[in-house]
Write a protein that holds these residues in place. Structure first.
Motif, PDB file in Angstrom:
ATOM      1  N   TYR A   1       0.827  -1.206   0.000  1.00 23.26           N
ATOM      2  CA  TYR A   1       0.000   0.000   0.000  1.00 23.26           C
ATOM      3  C   TYR A   1       0.861   1.256   0.000  1.00 23.26           C
ATOM      4  N   ILE A   2       1.887   1.236   0.873  1.00 26.33           N
ATOM      5  CA  ILE A   2       2.767   2.410   0.951  1.00 26.33           C
ATOM      6  C   ILE A   2       3.534   2.583  -0.358  1.00 26.33           C
ATOM      7  N   LYS A   3       4.017   1.464  -0.931  1.00 29.66           N
ATOM      8  CA  LYS A   3       4.780   1.539  -2.174  1.00 29.66           C
ATOM      9  C   LYS A   3       3.923   2.098  -3.306  1.00 29.66           C
ATOM     10  N   LYS A   4       2.665   1.640  -3.369  1.00 29.89           N
ATOM     11  CA  LYS A   4       1.769   2.089  -4.431  1.00 29.89           C
ATOM     12  C   LYS A   4       1.522   3.588  -4.367  1.00 29.89           C
ATOM     13  N   HIS A   5       1.322   4.101  -3.159  1.00 28.14           N
ATOM     14  CA  HIS A   5       1.018   5.519  -3.019  1.00 28.14           C
ATOM     15  C   HIS A   5       2.259   6.393  -3.034  1.00 28.14           C
ATOM     16  N   GLN A   6       3.428   5.785  -2.850  1.00 23.17           N
ATOM     17  CA  GLN A   6       4.661   6.566  -2.923  1.00 23.17           C
ATOM     18  C   GLN A   6       5.144   6.726  -4.354  1.00 23.17           C
ATOM     19  N   LYS A   7       4.781   5.751  -5.212  1.00 23.81           N
ATOM     20  CA  LYS A   7       5.306   5.760  -6.571  1.00 23.81           C
ATOM     21  C   LYS A   7       4.945   7.046  -7.315  1.00 23.81           C
ATOM     22  N   LYS A   8       3.675   7.412  -7.249  1.00 17.37           N
ATOM     23  CA  LYS A   8       3.228   8.623  -7.930  1.00 17.37           C
ATOM     24  C   LYS A   8       3.846   9.860  -7.310  1.00 17.37           C
ATOM     25  N   LYS A   9       3.992   9.828  -5.973  1.00 23.01           N
ATOM     26  CA  LYS A   9       4.569  10.957  -5.273  1.00 23.01           C
ATOM     27  C   LYS A   9       6.023  11.163  -5.671  1.00 23.01           C
ATOM     28  N   ILE A  10       6.758  10.045  -5.849  1.00 23.00           N
ATOM     29  CA  ILE A  10       8.157  10.138  -6.255  1.00 23.00           C
ATOM     30  C   ILE A  10       8.264  10.789  -7.623  1.00 23.00           C
ATOM     31  N   GLU A  11       7.383  10.382  -8.551  1.00 24.51           N
ATOM     32  CA  GLU A  11       7.409  10.953  -9.889  1.00 24.51           C
ATOM     33  C   GLU A  11       7.123  12.451  -9.844  1.00 24.51           C
ATOM     34  N   GLU A  12       6.149  12.819  -9.017  1.00 18.91           N
ATOM     35  CA  GLU A  12       5.811  14.237  -8.917  1.00 18.91           C
ATOM     36  C   GLU A  12       6.948  15.048  -8.330  1.00 18.91           C
ATOM     37  N   GLU A  13       7.680  14.454  -7.355  1.00 14.34           N
ATOM     38  CA  GLU A  13       8.760  15.179  -6.699  1.00 14.34           C
ATOM     39  C   GLU A  13      10.004  15.270  -7.579  1.00 14.34           C
ATOM     40  N   VAL A  14      10.263  14.253  -8.403  1.00 16.29           N
ATOM     41  CA  VAL A  14      11.531  14.175  -9.125  1.00 16.29           C
ATOM     42  C   VAL A  14      11.421  14.639 -10.566  1.00 16.29           C
ATOM     43  N   TYR A  15      10.402  14.139 -11.292  1.00 12.77           N
ATOM     44  CA  TYR A  15      10.317  14.414 -12.706  1.00 12.77           C
ATOM     45  C   TYR A  15       9.605  15.753 -12.937  1.00 12.77           C
ATOM     46  N   LYS A  16      10.387  16.783 -13.224  1.00 19.06           N
ATOM     47  CA  LYS A  16       9.822  18.110 -13.445  1.00 19.06           C
ATOM     48  C   LYS A  16       9.317  18.270 -14.868  1.00 19.06           C
ATOM     49  N   THR A  17       9.930  17.584 -15.846  1.00 15.14           N
ATOM     50  CA  THR A  17       9.541  17.686 -17.256  1.00 15.14           C
ATOM     51  C   THR A  17       9.432  16.286 -17.851  1.00 15.14           C
ATOM     52  N   PRO A  18       8.697  16.130 -18.981  1.00 17.89           N
ATOM     53  CA  PRO A  18       8.555  14.815 -19.618  1.00 17.89           C
ATOM     54  C   PRO A  18       9.891  14.218 -20.058  1.00 17.89           C
ATOM     55  N   ILE A  19      10.828  15.064 -20.543  1.00 14.38           N
ATOM     56  CA  ILE A  19      12.109  14.533 -21.010  1.00 14.38           C
ATOM     57  C   ILE A  19      12.934  13.978 -19.848  1.00 14.38           C
ATOM     58  N   GLU A  20      12.845  14.626 -18.683  1.00  9.01           N
ATOM     59  CA  GLU A  20      13.543  14.107 -17.509  1.00  9.01           C
ATOM     60  C   GLU A  20      12.979  12.743 -17.108  1.00  9.01           C
ATOM     61  N   LYS A  21      11.677  12.638 -17.154  1.00  8.88           N
ATOM     62  CA  LYS A  21      11.031  11.375 -16.794  1.00  8.88           C
ATOM     63  C   LYS A  21      11.420  10.259 -17.758  1.00  8.88           C
ATOM     64  N   ALA A  22      11.385  10.549 -19.064  1.00 13.44           N
ATOM     65  CA  ALA A  22      11.704   9.539 -20.062  1.00 13.44           C
ATOM     66  C   ALA A  22      13.164   9.081 -19.949  1.00 13.44           C
ATOM     67  N   THR A  23      14.067  10.047 -19.779  1.00 12.08           N
ATOM     68  CA  THR A  23      15.488   9.707 -19.667  1.00 12.08           C
ATOM     69  C   THR A  23      15.765   8.849 -18.435  1.00 12.08           C
ATOM     70  N   SER A  24      15.141   9.221 -17.335  1.00 10.00           N
ATOM     71  CA  SER A  24      15.347   8.466 -16.097  1.00 10.00           C
ATOM     72  C   SER A  24      14.802   7.051 -16.215  1.00 10.00           C
ATOM     73  N   LEU A  25      13.597   6.918 -16.800  1.00  7.33           N
ATOM     74  CA  LEU A  25      12.996   5.593 -16.942  1.00  7.33           C
ATOM     75  C   LEU A  25      13.782   4.700 -17.893  1.00  7.33           C
ATOM     76  N   LEU A  26      14.422   5.292 -18.914  1.00 10.50           N
ATOM     77  CA  LEU A  26      15.274   4.506 -19.804  1.00 10.50           C
ATOM     78  C   LEU A  26      16.482   3.944 -19.051  1.00 10.50           C
ATOM     79  N   ASN A  27      17.060   4.763 -18.181  1.00 11.72           N
ATOM     80  CA  ASN A  27      18.199   4.292 -17.382  1.00 11.72           C
ATOM     81  C   ASN A  27      17.780   3.183 -16.406  1.00 11.72           C
ATOM     82  N   VAL A  28      16.612   3.357 -15.802  1.00 14.78           N
ATOM     83  CA  VAL A  28      16.106   2.340 -14.881  1.00 14.78           C
ATOM     84  C   VAL A  28      15.843   1.028 -15.615  1.00 14.78           C
ATOM     85  N   LEU A  29      15.302   1.132 -16.835  1.00 15.61           N
ATOM     86  CA  LEU A  29      15.029  -0.053 -17.650  1.00 15.61           C
ATOM     87  C   LEU A  29      16.311  -0.813 -17.957  1.00 15.61           C
ATOM     88  N   GLU A  30      17.376  -0.107 -18.278  1.00 14.43           N
ATOM     89  CA  GLU A  30      18.641  -0.774 -18.588  1.00 14.43           C
ATOM     90  C   GLU A  30      19.199  -1.493 -17.367  1.00 14.43           C
TER      91      GLU A  30
END
Length: 544
Positions: free
Chosen positions: A167-196
């Motif tokens: 429950y905590i993980k599910k509700h933190q996930k969106k919060k983390i994205e809101e706190e960290v990813y300020k722009t779509p390009i930042e989000k995409a770049t970060s997720l590509l690195n996580v995927l690798e």
């Protein structure tokens, strides 16, 4: 003659209480899951010149040997300690007895002690199970009972802990994205690195890799260019991208659009046609997606204030920020989940302690060896000659008198048999011995008892308190009962234990019958075991 006889009694007691076992037997667990491995350990101490042969076995009793481990050798002064382990398993539930294993020491056979193990839970078959006499009515304490109740409580508590974590993980996930990813390009770049870092395609999960890769690209296009990329087919997405490019006056080269379309169609083949690209193709597709996203982002006409540019972190700083935040959130989830489990366990334990008492919690949740003996399946058997018929929680094992009695003692007896379960260092110890003599002798039971107790003192018993009274069986055969307490010193563990003992001695037509019971003082379950054993004693007369 009497002097020789009492010397024999001394030696007899030595055989019963001070037998030096050549083979030490143990198992790493007494309860095991079906099919899981547990280890039988056989240990012996021999001289440097001795030759020891451990057998190569495929089965030990009803248990299968799945691994025969090499013998470990430990040198101790002029002796060697040899340790042999067998990995055992069983695929049927029930309680099994591991029979003695024959080990050759200097070409002489020695048997290890039998030990019992429980595989899963015992299933009672009322059609095949051996029938026993109806037992007396017992008073059952009201309250929670049965091992499955405690198992159910444990499962519920762990499930609650897992739910808290999810429950905590599910509700933190969106919060983390809101706190960290300020722009779509930042989000995409970060997720590509996580995927690798997941290394999906290296593990053979190619379909999952392409699915996440294309989802990152589609999500970026939907957020940055504002077209329904996640719900569109590949053709619809490419057409929508071309239309949006013309409308927003984006300077996109045909090569960028073609590379993006090629990767999306490759992903469709992987997901729906079970295509398997080569490693270099997967790497190229990942690079094409990254390049396409960067090109699209650069092609979008935007006006970024100078203040905002100064506040943007570079990619390395952003990744570090993401990892630190994820780590903090993960640690927080773990702490809260563990705290919830600990709280529920504490609350449950406290409830049982308050309502049932500490001993109830200790015996039912932690476990108590003598309680298991008392509540297990008892066996009634006859031992020796003149026979001793007695009911015990475990079958008594025969001890070899030829190996433990010197020739001087054997010269006085016509027949002697020894039986026992456990040892003085165990939670419960019982011995039964019978003897018939070559020459008729008037046995003084009081002196025989005194000789027995002196032998116990020689084995480390201190501060012995001795009481004596007459004892009569249900058939009217009389003897004596010695009982009391002593402190047993264990030099190896540098510890001491207060032991309660009861010794019965009978004489019949020149024959001697003895029963000894030893357990820790204050153990109520052991007291009940002792009472049940003594109440079941029946004696056969010599010569019958």
């Amino acid at each position: 003659m009497k002097l020789k006889f009492y010397i024999f009694l001394f030696l007899l007691s030595s055989a019963v209480f001070a037998q030096n076992k050549q083979i030490e037997t143990s198992i790493d667990t007494t309860k095991n899951k079906i099919g899981a491995e547990f280890k039988l350990t056989l240990k012996t101490v021999v001289s440097s010149k001795s030759k020891v042969v451990f057998p190569n076995l495929k089965n030990i009793g009803a248990l299968e040997v799945i691994q025969s481990y090499p013998v470990d050798t430990v040198k101790k002064d002029d002796t060697y300690e040899l340790i042999k382990k067998y990995g055992l398993t069983q695929f049927d539930s029930g309680r099994y007895v591991i029979p003695g294993v024959k080990i050759l020491i200097d070409k002489k056979p020695h048997l290890s002690d039998p030990v019992s193990v429980e595989i899963n839970n015992i299933k009672v078959d009322t059609l095949q199970q051996k029938m026993y006499d109806i037992k007396d009515i017992s008073t059952v304490e009201n309250g929670v009972g049965g091992w499955w109740i405690y198992l159910l409580i444990g499962v519920i508590i762990l499930a609650i802990g897992a739910f808290v974590y999810w429950y905590i993980k599910k509700h933190q996930k969106k919060k983390i994205e809101e706190e960290v990813y300020k722009t779509p390009i930042e989000k995409a770049t970060s997720l590509l690195n996580v995927l690798e870092k997941k290394e999906l395609w290296q593990k053979g999960e190619i379909k999952e890799y392409y699915s996440e890769l294309t989802d990152i690209a589609r999500n970026y296009i939907e957020e940055a260019i504002q077209i329904p990329a996640m719900e569109s087919t590949t053709s619809e997405l490419i057409q929508g991208l071309k239309t949006a490019s013309a409308k927003k006056k984006m300077s996109l080269t045909p090569e960028t659009v073609e590379n993006l379309e090629r990767v999306l169609r490759q992903a469709d083949l992987v997901k729906f046609a079970k295509s398997k690209p080569l490693e270099f193709e997967i790497t190229e597709d990942r690079n094409k997606i990254q390049k396409a996203i960067l090109t699209l982002d650069n092609a979008i006409p935007t006006e970024v204030p100078a203040e905002q540019e100064d506040q943007l972190l570079n990619e390395a700083q952003k990744q570090k920020q993401i990892q630190l935040l994820l780590k903090k959130k993960r640690n927080k989830r773990i702490i809260l989940s563990v705290a919830a489990v600990v709280f529920l366990l504490t609350a449950t334990t406290t409830y049982f302690v308050v309502t049932k008492g500490f001993n109830y919690v200790k015996d039912n949740l932690i476990g108590h060896p003598t309680k298991e003996l008392l509540e297990g399946e008892w066996v009634k058997s006859e031992y020796g000659n003149p026979g001793v018929l007695v009911e015990t929680p475990k079958v008594l094992q025969r001890l070899d008198t030829q190996k433990v009695l010197p020739k001087e003692a054997m010269a006085l007896i016509k027949e002697m048999q020894l039986f026992g379960y456990g040892s003085l260092l165990d939670n419960f110890y019982i011995t039964v011995s019978t003897a018939k003599f070559k020459t008729p002798t008037d046995i003084d039971l009081a002196k025989a008892l005194e000789g027995n107790l002196k032998i116990i003192e020689s084995q480390g018993a201190k501060n012995m308190i001795v009481k004596q009274e007459d004892f009569e069986t249900k058939e009217g055969i009389t003897g004596i009962k010695g009982y009391g307490t002593f402190t047993l010193i264990n030099d190896n563990l540098n510890s001491s234990t207060k032991i309660y003992y009861e010794v019965l001695m009978f004489k019949q037509d020149g024959g001697l019958q003895q029963i000894g019971i030893f357990h820790e003082e204050g153990d109520t379950y052991a007291n009940d075991i002792s009472d049940r054993i003594l109440n079941s004693v029946e004696l056969k007369k010599a010569g019958n």
